[in-house]
Scaffold this motif. Structure first.
Motif, PDB file in Angstrom:
ATOM      1  N   LYS A  32       0.834  -1.206   0.000  1.00 46.50           N
ATOM      2  CA  LYS A  32       0.000   0.000   0.000  1.00 46.50           C
ATOM      3  C   LYS A  32       0.869   1.256   0.000  1.00 46.50           C
ATOM      4  CE  LYS A  32      -3.886   0.232   2.352  1.00 46.50           C
ATOM      5  NZ  LYS A  32      -4.870   0.131   3.454  1.00 46.50           N
ATOM      6  N   ALA A  33       1.923   1.246   0.798  1.00 43.21           N
ATOM      7  CA  ALA A  33       2.824   2.398   0.862  1.00 43.21           C
ATOM      8  C   ALA A  33       3.542   2.596  -0.468  1.00 43.21           C
ATOM      9  CB  ALA A  33       3.828   2.221   1.994  1.00 43.21           C
ATOM     10  N   ASP A  34       3.978   1.495  -1.093  1.00 44.38           N
ATOM     11  CA  ASP A  34       4.635   1.590  -2.397  1.00 44.38           C
ATOM     12  C   ASP A  34       3.687   2.159  -3.448  1.00 44.38           C
ATOM     13  OD1 ASP A  34       7.001   0.561  -1.413  1.00 44.38           O
ATOM     14  OD2 ASP A  34       6.642  -1.471  -2.165  1.00 44.38           O
ATOM     15  N   LYS A  35       2.449   1.680  -3.432  1.00 42.45           N
ATOM     16  CA  LYS A  35       1.457   2.156  -4.395  1.00 42.45           C
ATOM     17  C   LYS A  35       1.186   3.646  -4.196  1.00 42.45           C
ATOM     18  CE  LYS A  35      -3.101   0.978  -6.187  1.00 42.45           C
ATOM     19  NZ  LYS A  35      -4.241   0.078  -6.078  1.00 42.45           N
ATOM     20  N   ALA A  36       1.053   4.066  -2.937  1.00 39.21           N
ATOM     21  CA  ALA A  36       0.819   5.484  -2.638  1.00 39.21           C
ATOM     22  C   ALA A  36       2.007   6.333  -3.070  1.00 39.21           C
ATOM     23  CB  ALA A  36       0.538   5.674  -1.148  1.00 39.21           C
ATOM     24  N   ALA A  37       3.224   5.851  -2.819  1.00 39.27           N
ATOM     25  CA  ALA A  37       4.423   6.598  -3.204  1.00 39.27           C
ATOM     26  C   ALA A  37       4.517   6.734  -4.720  1.00 39.27           C
ATOM     27  CB  ALA A  37       5.675   5.928  -2.647  1.00 39.27           C
TER      28      ALA A  37
ATOM     29  N   ALA B  12       9.190  25.565 -11.134  1.00 40.09           N
ATOM     30  CA  ALA B  12      10.241  26.487 -11.577  1.00 40.09           C
ATOM     31  C   ALA B  12       9.650  27.802 -12.056  1.00 40.09           C
ATOM     32  CB  ALA B  12      11.073  25.841 -12.682  1.00 40.09           C
ATOM     33  N   GLY B  13       8.409  27.772 -12.579  1.00 39.91           N
ATOM     34  CA  GLY B  13       7.760  28.992 -13.053  1.00 39.91           C
ATOM     35  C   GLY B  13       7.056  29.776 -11.967  1.00 39.91           C
ATOM     36  N   GLY B  14       7.084  29.298 -10.727  1.00 41.41           N
ATOM     37  CA  GLY B  14       6.471  30.011  -9.615  1.00 41.41           C
ATOM     38  C   GLY B  14       5.085  29.533  -9.240  1.00 41.41           C
ATOM     39  N   ASP B  15       4.477  28.676 -10.070  1.00 43.71           N
ATOM     40  CA  ASP B  15       3.173  28.127  -9.709  1.00 43.71           C
ATOM     41  C   ASP B  15       3.343  27.175  -8.543  1.00 43.71           C
ATOM     42  OD1 ASP B  15       1.694  29.425 -11.764  1.00 43.71           O
ATOM     43  OD2 ASP B  15       2.500  27.970 -13.201  1.00 43.71           O
ATOM     44  N   TRP B  16       2.307  27.061  -7.743  1.00 45.42           N
ATOM     45  CA  TRP B  16       2.413  26.219  -6.548  1.00 45.42           C
ATOM     46  C   TRP B  16       1.165  25.377  -6.375  1.00 45.42           C
ATOM     47  CZ3 TRP B  16      -1.065  27.083  -2.536  1.00 45.42           C
ATOM     48  CH2 TRP B  16      -1.819  28.250  -2.637  1.00 45.42           C
ATOM     49  N   GLY B  17       1.314  24.348  -5.574  1.00 44.06           N
ATOM     50  CA  GLY B  17       0.197  23.461  -5.282  1.00 44.06           C
ATOM     51  C   GLY B  17       0.547  22.575  -4.106  1.00 44.06           C
ATOM     52  N   THR B  18      -0.423  21.839  -3.640  1.00 41.40           N
ATOM     53  CA  THR B  18      -0.190  20.942  -2.514  1.00 41.40           C
ATOM     54  C   THR B  18      -0.777  19.566  -2.800  1.00 41.40           C
ATOM     55  OG1 THR B  18      -2.207  21.619  -1.377  1.00 41.40           O
ATOM     56  CG2 THR B  18      -0.196  22.797  -0.797  1.00 41.40           C
ATOM     57  N   LEU B  19      -0.196  18.578  -2.175  1.00 39.01           N
ATOM     58  CA  LEU B  19      -0.681  17.209  -2.182  1.00 39.01           C
ATOM     59  C   LEU B  19      -0.686  16.733  -0.743  1.00 39.01           C
ATOM     60  CD1 LEU B  19       1.496  15.775  -5.107  1.00 39.01           C
ATOM     61  CD2 LEU B  19      -0.964  16.204  -5.169  1.00 39.01           C
ATOM     62  N   VAL B  20      -1.426  15.675  -0.463  1.00 40.74           N
ATOM     63  CA  VAL B  20      -1.434  15.090   0.870  1.00 40.74           C
ATOM     64  C   VAL B  20      -0.966  13.645   0.756  1.00 40.74           C
ATOM     65  CG1 VAL B  20      -2.849  14.451   2.857  1.00 40.74           C
ATOM     66  CG2 VAL B  20      -3.262  16.607   1.675  1.00 40.74           C
ATOM     67  N   ALA B  21      -0.030  13.279   1.615  1.00 45.07           N
ATOM     68  CA  ALA B  21       0.526  11.930   1.634  1.00 45.07           C
ATOM     69  C   ALA B  21       0.128  11.236   2.932  1.00 45.07           C
ATOM     70  CB  ALA B  21       2.045  11.996   1.531  1.00 45.07           C
ATOM     71  N   PRO B  22       0.015   9.916   2.904  1.00 44.88           N
ATOM     72  CA  PRO B  22      -0.387   9.190   4.100  1.00 44.88           C
ATOM     73  C   PRO B  22       0.695   9.112   5.184  1.00 44.88           C
ATOM     74  CG  PRO B  22       0.025   7.653   2.314  1.00 44.88           C
ATOM     75  CD  PRO B  22       0.127   9.039   1.745  1.00 44.88           C
ATOM     76  N   SER B  23       1.954   9.401   4.821  1.00 45.18           N
ATOM     77  CA  SER B  23       3.025   9.389   5.823  1.00 45.18           C
ATOM     78  C   SER B  23       4.200  10.216   5.320  1.00 45.18           C
ATOM     79  CB  SER B  23       3.495   7.952   6.106  1.00 45.18           C
ATOM     80  OG  SER B  23       4.235   7.444   5.002  1.00 45.18           O
ATOM     81  N   TYR B  24       5.057  10.589   6.251  1.00 40.60           N
ATOM     82  CA  TYR B  24       6.245  11.363   5.911  1.00 40.60           C
ATOM     83  C   TYR B  24       7.163  10.548   5.005  1.00 40.60           C
ATOM     84  CZ  TYR B  24      10.085  14.661   6.506  1.00 40.60           C
ATOM     85  OH  TYR B  24      11.067  15.575   6.263  1.00 40.60           O
ATOM     86  N   GLU B  25       7.352   9.280   5.343  1.00 38.78           N
ATOM     87  CA  GLU B  25       8.239   8.411   4.567  1.00 38.78           C
ATOM     88  C   GLU B  25       7.720   8.228   3.140  1.00 38.78           C
ATOM     89  OE1 GLU B  25      11.441   6.161   3.438  1.00 38.78           O
ATOM     90  OE2 GLU B  25      11.207   7.499   5.151  1.00 38.78           O
ATOM     91  N   THR B  26       6.422   8.057   2.989  1.00 41.93           N
ATOM     92  CA  THR B  26       5.829   7.912   1.658  1.00 41.93           C
ATOM     93  C   THR B  26       6.055   9.176   0.843  1.00 41.93           C
ATOM     94  OG1 THR B  26       4.155   6.368   2.461  1.00 41.93           O
ATOM     95  CG2 THR B  26       3.677   7.496   0.397  1.00 41.93           C
ATOM     96  N   ALA B  27       5.843  10.336   1.441  1.00 43.59           N
ATOM     97  CA  ALA B  27       6.051  11.608   0.747  1.00 43.59           C
ATOM     98  C   ALA B  27       7.513  11.789   0.361  1.00 43.59           C
ATOM     99  CB  ALA B  27       5.596  12.766   1.634  1.00 43.59           C
ATOM    100  N   ARG B  28       8.410  11.440   1.257  1.00 41.94           N
ATOM    101  CA  ARG B  28       9.846  11.574   0.983  1.00 41.94           C
ATOM    102  C   ARG B  28      10.262  10.668  -0.171  1.00 41.94           C
ATOM    103  NH1 ARG B  28      14.086   9.125   1.188  1.00 41.94           N
ATOM    104  NH2 ARG B  28      13.237   7.323   2.266  1.00 41.94           N
ATOM    105  N   ARG B  29       9.792   9.421  -0.144  1.00 41.48           N
ATOM    106  CA  ARG B  29      10.128   8.475  -1.212  1.00 41.48           C
ATOM    107  C   ARG B  29       9.564   8.937  -2.559  1.00 41.48           C
ATOM    108  NH1 ARG B  29       7.834   3.281   0.980  1.00 41.48           N
ATOM    109  NH2 ARG B  29       7.669   2.848  -1.231  1.00 41.48           N
TER     110      ARG B  29
ATOM    111  N   THR C 204      -0.715  12.178   8.549  1.00 46.21           N
ATOM    112  CA  THR C 204      -0.688  12.679   7.184  1.00 46.21           C
ATOM    113  C   THR C 204       0.292  13.840   7.039  1.00 46.21           C
ATOM    114  OG1 THR C 204      -2.593  14.100   7.615  1.00 46.21           O
ATOM    115  CG2 THR C 204      -3.050  11.958   6.633  1.00 46.21           C
ATOM    116  N   VAL C 205       0.733  14.018   5.810  1.00 42.92           N
ATOM    117  CA  VAL C 205       1.761  15.008   5.523  1.00 42.92           C
ATOM    118  C   VAL C 205       1.337  15.838   4.320  1.00 42.92           C
ATOM    119  CG1 VAL C 205       4.157  15.283   4.761  1.00 42.92           C
ATOM    120  CG2 VAL C 205       3.583  13.543   6.445  1.00 42.92           C
ATOM    121  N   ARG C 206       1.476  17.158   4.444  1.00 45.25           N
ATOM    122  CA  ARG C 206       1.223  18.049   3.308  1.00 45.25           C
ATOM    123  C   ARG C 206       2.518  18.191   2.529  1.00 45.25           C
ATOM    124  NH1 ARG C 206       1.295  24.050   4.470  1.00 45.25           N
ATOM    125  NH2 ARG C 206       3.455  23.499   4.282  1.00 45.25           N
TER     126      ARG C 206
END
Length: 129
Positions: free
Chosen positions: A28-33, A70-87, A62-64
């Motif tokens: 599940k973590a691999d799929k989310a990453a 590079a063009g200055g546009d921004w956005g956010t995603l939500v990850a189920p864990s810090y490790e998943t977001a980092r990977r 959860t982690v934002r």
């Protein structure tokens, strides 16, 4: 007749408290990453070819993921864990920063939507319907 054999409660090797096997949790973590990495890559490609990000815990594990292209546009995603977001960021080639500091914030370009939305909230300005 149905099998009514019951497992010994102590025979739970490899299971988490929720009853999932460790390998099931890893899958599940691999799929989310992988899903997050695809989203991050797509964001970077749409917004200047690269992006930087910052991870912040937002509650209940959860982690934002705040992304700035590079063009200055921004956005956010939500990850189920810090490790998943980092990977995911690593797989997508996103440069992660420790803080959303002044240098990263200076790269953010806000558009008319953000300005009218902020004004609408703060000053009773027009809303964005």
């Amino acid at each position: 007749m149905a099998d009514t054999t019951q497992r010994d409660p102590e025979d739970r090797a490899g299971e988490t408290a929720s009853g999932e096997t460790a390998s099931g949790t890893d899958k599940k973590a691999d799929k989310a990453a992988k899903r997050l990495a695809r989203q991050m890559t797509a964001f970077a490609q749409r917004h200047g070819g690269s992006a930087e990000g910052q991870l912040a815990h937002i509650g209940r594990g959860t982690v934002r993921v705040a992304l700035v292209g590079a063009g200055g546009d921004w956005g956010t995603l939500v990850a189920p864990s810090y490790e998943t977001a980092r990977r995911a960021a690593e797989a997508a080639g996103i440069t992660l920063r420790e803080d959303f500091d002044g240098e990263l914030a200076a790269k953010v370009r806000t558009g008319p939507y953000e300005w009218t939305r902020m004004a609408g909230i703060q000053l009773g300005g027009p809303s964005n319907a």
